[in-house]
Every structure is written in structure tokens, then in C-alpha cells.
Design an enzyme around this catalytic site. Structure first.
Site, short mmCIF file in Angstrom:
data_model
loop_
_atom_site.label_atom_id
_atom_site.label_comp_id
_atom_site.label_asym_id
_atom_site.label_seq_id
_atom_site.Cartn_x
_atom_site.Cartn_y
_atom_site.Cartn_z
N LYS A 1 10.62 -8.76 -12.30
CA LYS A 1 9.41 -9.13 -13.13
C LYS A 1 9.82 -9.63 -14.36
CE LYS A 1 6.55 -5.79 -11.20
NZ LYS A 1 5.97 -4.25 -11.22
N ASP B 1 -2.47 3.86 -2.59
CA ASP B 1 -3.18 2.87 -3.80
C ASP B 1 -4.42 3.60 -3.97
OD1 ASP B 1 -5.06 1.23 -4.97
OD2 ASP B 1 -3.58 -0.50 -4.12
N LEU C 1 -1.32 6.99 -16.10
CA LEU C 1 -1.58 7.10 -14.59
C LEU C 1 -1.56 5.71 -13.83
CD1 LEU C 1 -4.43 9.32 -15.14
CD2 LEU C 1 -2.15 10.24 -14.84
N ARG D 1 14.05 -3.87 -19.41
CA ARG D 1 13.68 -2.65 -19.10
C ARG D 1 14.88 -1.89 -18.56
NH1 ARG D 1 8.24 -0.32 -16.48
NH2 ARG D 1 8.53 1.62 -17.14
N ILE E 1 -4.37 3.29 -13.09
CA ILE E 1 -5.34 4.18 -12.84
C ILE E 1 -5.98 4.45 -13.98
CG2 ILE E 1 -6.05 6.51 -11.75
CD1 ILE E 1 -3.67 6.10 -10.00
N GLY E 2 -5.58 4.93 -15.13
CA GLY E 2 -5.97 5.36 -16.16
C GLY E 2 -6.87 4.41 -16.99
N GLU F 1 4.05 -2.51 -21.73
CA GLU F 1 5.58 -2.12 -21.82
C GLU F 1 6.37 -3.32 -22.23
OE1 GLU F 1 4.50 -0.30 -18.09
OE2 GLU F 1 5.88 1.27 -18.49
N HIS G 1 8.76 6.71 -18.65
CA HIS G 1 7.62 6.07 -19.15
C HIS G 1 7.34 5.88 -20.64
CE1 HIS G 1 5.49 6.93 -15.10
NE2 HIS G 1 5.83 5.98 -15.18
N SER H 1 1.24 3.76 -10.68
CA SER H 1 1.69 4.21 -9.22
C SER H 1 2.81 5.06 -9.52
CB SER H 1 2.34 2.99 -8.49
OG SER H 1 3.19 2.05 -9.50
N ARG I 1 5.55 9.54 -4.79
CA ARG I 1 6.50 10.76 -5.26
C ARG I 1 5.60 11.89 -5.20
NH1 ARG I 1 8.66 7.66 -10.17
NH2 ARG I 1 7.54 5.67 -9.63
N ASN J 1 12.18 -7.12 -15.99
CA ASN J 1 12.09 -5.73 -15.51
C ASN J 1 12.41 -5.81 -13.93
OD1 ASN J 1 11.16 -3.19 -14.67
ND2 ASN J 1 9.11 -3.16 -15.44
P1 ADP Z 1 3.04 0.43 -11.85
O1 ADP Z 1 3.19 -0.34 -13.00
O2 ADP Z 1 3.70 1.84 -11.93
O3 ADP Z 1 3.22 -0.52 -10.49
P2 ADP Z 1 0.18 0.30 -12.53
O4 ADP Z 1 0.04 0.97 -13.79
O5 ADP Z 1 -0.01 -1.21 -12.31
O6 ADP Z 1 1.42 0.91 -11.88
O7 ADP Z 1 -0.88 1.12 -11.70
C1 ADP Z 1 -0.98 0.96 -10.26
C2 ADP Z 1 -2.04 1.63 -9.77
O8 ADP Z 1 -3.44 1.49 -10.40
C3 ADP Z 1 -2.26 1.53 -8.04
O9 ADP Z 1 -2.57 3.03 -7.62
C4 ADP Z 1 -3.78 1.18 -8.22
O10 ADP Z 1 -4.30 1.43 -7.05
C5 ADP Z 1 -4.09 2.00 -9.40
N1 ADP Z 1 -5.64 1.01 -9.95
C6 ADP Z 1 -5.65 -0.39 -10.42
N2 ADP Z 1 -7.02 -0.57 -10.61
C7 ADP Z 1 -7.59 0.42 -9.88
C8 ADP Z 1 -9.21 0.69 -9.94
N3 ADP Z 1 -9.97 -0.20 -10.18
N4 ADP Z 1 -9.45 1.97 -9.62
C9 ADP Z 1 -8.51 2.92 -8.98
N5 ADP Z 1 -7.02 2.37 -9.31
C10 ADP Z 1 -6.78 1.52 -9.68
#
Ligand code: ADP
Length: 404
Positions: free
Chosen positions: A15, A282, A208, A92, A328-329, A378, A180, A210, A240, A8
Site C-alpha cells: 500500500k 468481516d 478495532l 511502516r 470497526i471502531g 497511520e 498498532h 481486522s 487471529r 506499507n
Molecule cells: P486493517 O487496516 O487492519 O485492514 P481496518 O481498520 O480497515 O483494518 O478495519 C477493517 C475491519 O473494519 C473489517 O473487519 C471490516 O468489516 C470493518 N468495518 C468497516 N466498516 C464497517 C462497518 N460499517 N461496520 C462494521 N465493520 C466495519
């Protein structure tokens, strides 16, 4: 051991993950790594399946100025130290354009076609293609598979696919693609194991991270997404803005004298949670902050998810389940609690204890709409696609030779 390498590649990081191919096409994660800080502070890090460290090295900036150089160094580490000789590589690729609705085995013709989509995703597509090209040059017989973020959404009907702009632009490719897709596809394939009856019905999935978007699925297929032509639309994200009146872009250009390149940079890097809060992109930091602007950013994020849920429920003409996924989710108890509050009018009732426990099902028994937390994967999705194409298209015993 037979393995699949998943790559990726972004603008400043590559990555990678390695999966062992076991009996009956089962895959087991062996290595997770990345080369980040490309062009600034290059660093290679890798760990094994249990998180045990395998490599952590810094490089001088001139040693790794770009993605191909990063690929070269990561590739050497994989071959010479981790002793990985993959059967195939899965990539990816953010944009599959209007045509690719599933992963594809890569050859020079496919690369030429994917190059045409660079203008549709200028910040991502060139970086996704860079390692593909260097592997094609150095290992021409090593099978490579492109897996697209747009492909899962190619099931959208014309109403979801169009903007109200002259038809010619749609023909040129100005469409609501949605992104996504590999994450949503993974959820679509996993949900039947968790809730078989629900998976056949109307489900909203909120990815949810970044980057953030939501997808409306009917019977496991995507019918609508909050993202459109680019990954800028829809929900607010780390940096964004999400949905934005195009008039704001005109204002930035005509009143602020910003060039297209400046606006692009601004929209991808300075907006969203970071721009609104002035504190951080973050969610962990924002969640912990008492700064009023950080509060506003979190409130806005939750509010916009609620609005999008209403829109997607309308697209589905009802709702049978809601799924949280991505950083986040999967991790934020607070954001899940606040989003489900926004969904109370749809019949969602959260079970606070199960939410705290990060359980799979976090809604109460009497909730009209069950709410699930399903961690996405993914990379596993890419590895599965790659293996499947390899089995159908190439002999798995076909080994590759390096061209010197
Ligand atoms: P990507 O793969 O798009 O870089 P991720 O799916 O890894 O993103 O998500 C990154 C986001 O998840 C960041 O904004 C981070 O702050 C948030 N995150 C990770 N753990 C937590 C947590 N325990 N509470 C709140 N947000 C979190």
C-alpha cells in the site's frame, strides 16, 4: 511539488500514499494506492485525494511474483505517470525490537539491525524490509525513514514488558512489545485538540480493525497493551484468536501432529472471528448475519473487549475516557453500542443518537467516562515522522538520482 511517499508492505500487498509538503511542514494527501494480489492476481489501484480513480490495472501473475516486483511496478507508475518524485520515503515497519523507541533514518546498518528482528515478526518484517532494500539499491541517496508499530509502547514499565519466563529470554527479546503503535501515537497526538484536559489523563484506546488491540495511555503515553510478543495476543481479530492458553498450541502439535509452520498459519489465518463464526472475518457480514455462530463470534468480540477494558483500567488505576478507532471502531454503530454496554459498570453511558451519527463524542453528558470516536491515520503519522526526520537530518532540496 515536494512530496513524501509512505509505504506499507505486507505479504500480498504494497500500500502506498503520497503527501504534498506545504507551508510550515503541513501535509496534504495526494494519492492513495495499492498493489495487491501479489503472487496470485496482481492489481494496481490508485486514487486521488477525492477518491477520483487514477489507475486500475491487472497484471499476469508471473509479472509480479513478489514484493520487490510490486514495488518496481508501483514505483514506475508513481514516477512516470503520477509524476511523483518524493523528497523521502516513510515505511511502516512492524518491529523495532527493544531499542527503537522512535522512527529512524535508514542506512545499511539500520537494515542489518532490523533484519535481526525478522524472527520476532516472521510474517511481516521481511515484507516491510523488501521495499526498503530495493529503494536503497536503486535510489541510494533517497532518504528513507522506518516507523515502527512497537515504538510507541517502549514507554512500558518492566511489569508490562515481561513474561513470567526465565529472565534470559527477555534479554533475548521475548518481551511484551505491543503493536498498532502508529495508530495509538496518532490518537495520542489528536486527542489534545479534541479534549485537552482528558488527553492528560487515563485513556483506553480501542483500535478495532481486522487486527485489533487496546492501549492504556496515561498523559498520552502508552503504559499497557493487550498485544504482546506478537500481534496474536489480546483481543480476537478477523483471523487471529487473541489471548490463547499456550496449552492449546501444545495440544495442536502433540495431538494433531501440526508442525510449527502449520500452527503459525492456523493462528494467523484460520482463527478469530473467521474460525469462531465459520462465516466470515468481516465484521460487516457478521453484524448482518443471523447465523448463531456469527452471533457467538460478535458476542465473543464484545465480551473480550469488555474484559480487556477491565484489565487496562486496572493498569491505569482508573479511567477518564474511552476512544474507539480503526475500521470497526470508526464505523460500526452496533459494536460501539454493545461495547459501551459492557463498560456501563465503569460509568459509561452512551448517547444512542450521537452514536448513530458517528459523532466525535458519543457518550451522554452525564456519562462519568466520555467516549470518543477518533478516526486514525497511520499513514499521515508516518509522513509526519518522515518529514520531521528529513528536516532535522537532510536538506529537503536534496534530490535523488537513480542508479542504473
Ligand atoms: P486493517 O487496516 O487492519 O485492514 P481496518 O481498520 O480497515 O483494518 O478495519 C477493517 C475491519 O473494519 C473489517 O473487519 C471490516 O468489516 C470493518 N468495518 C468497516 N466498516 C464497517 C462497518 N460499517 N461496520 C462494521 N465493520 C466495519
Amino acid at each position: 511539488m515536494d512530496s513524501i511517499l509512505v509505504i506499507n508492505a505486507g505479504s500480498s500487498s504494497v500500500k502506498f500514499q503520497v503527501f504534498a509538503v506545504e507551508g510550515e511542514g503541513r501535509l496534504r494527501r495526494l494519492i492513495k494506492g495499492q498493489m495487491d494480489g501479489i503472487g496470485s492476481r496482481p492489481r494496481l489501484r490508485a486514487s486521488g485525494a477525492d477518491g477520483d480513480p487514477m489507475a486500475d490495472r491487472a497484471y499476469p501473475i508471473e509479472a509480479i511474483p513478489d514484493v520487490p516486483a510490486a514495488m518496481e511496478v508501483a514505483g514506475e507508475w508513481l514516477r512516470n505517470e503520477a509524476r511523483v518524485t518524493p523528497l523521502a520515503v516513510g515505511h511502516r515497519v512492524v518491529h523495532g525490537g527493544p531499542d527503537y523507541e522512535r522512527p529512524v533514518l535508514i542506512d545499511h546498518g539500520v537494515v542489518a539491525k532490523l533484519e535481526r528482528f525478522i524472527s520476532l515478526a516472521p510474517l511481516h518484517q521481511p515484507h516491510n524490509l523488501a521495499p526498503i532494500r530495493s529503494i536503497l539499491t536503486n535510489f541510494p541517496t533517497l532518504p528513507q525513514v522506518a516507523c515502527f508499530d512497537t515504538a510507541f509502547h517502549r514507554t512500558h514499565g518492566p511489569l508490562a514488558d515481561h513474561y513470567a519466563i526465565p529472565y534470559q529470554l527477555h534479554a533475548e527479546g521475548v518481551r511484551r512489545y505491543g503493536f498498532h503503535g502508529l495508530s495509538y501515537e496518532y490518537i495520542s497526538k489528536t486527542l489534545p485538540q479534541i479534549a485537552p484536559e482528558i488527553a492528560k489523563k487515563r485513556v483506553i484506546v480501542a483500535h478495532l480493525g481486522s487486527g485489533a488491540s487496546m492501549c492504556a495511555m496515561k498523559g498520552g503515553s502508552s503504559v499497557e497493551s493487550t498485544m504482546g510478543f506478537t500481534a496474536l495476543d489480546g483481543l480476537p481479530m478477523g483471523t487471529r484468536p487473541g489471548q490463547l492458553d499456550p496449552g492449546v498450541v501444545l495440544y495442536l502439535m502433540s495431538e494433531k501432529g501440526m508442525s510449527a509452520a502449520k500452527v503459525q498459519d492456523f493462528l494467523y489465518r484460520d482463527c478469530g472471528l473467521k474460525g469462531l463464526s465459520g462465516v466470515s472475518n468481516d465484521m460487516r457480514e457478521l453484524d448482518a448475519s443471523t447465523d448463531p455462530r456469527a452471533r457467538l463470534a460478535v458476542d465473543y468480540f464484545v465480551y473480550r473487549i469488555g474484559l480487556a477494558a477491565g484489565m487496562l483500567a486496572a493498569a491505569l488505576q482508573g479511567l477518564d475516557a474511552f476512544v474507539f478507532t480503526a475500521g470497526i471502531g470508526e464505523n460500526s454503530v452496533n459494536i460501539r453500542a454493545r461495547v459501551t454496554e459492557q463498560l456501563a459498570w465503569l460509568g459509561v453511558a452512551l448517547d444512542a443518537v450521537e452514536n448513530e451519527r458517528h459523532s466525535r463524542l458519543i457518550s451522554r453528558q452525564n456519562s462519568l467516562i466520555p467516549v470518543y470516536v477518533v478516526p486514525t491515520d497511520e499513514e499521515l503519522m508516518i509522513a509526519q515522522h518522515t518529514l520531521a526526520l528529513l528536516m532535522n537530518g537532510h536538506s529537503p532540496s536534496h534530490r535523488h538520482e537513480r542508479v542504473s
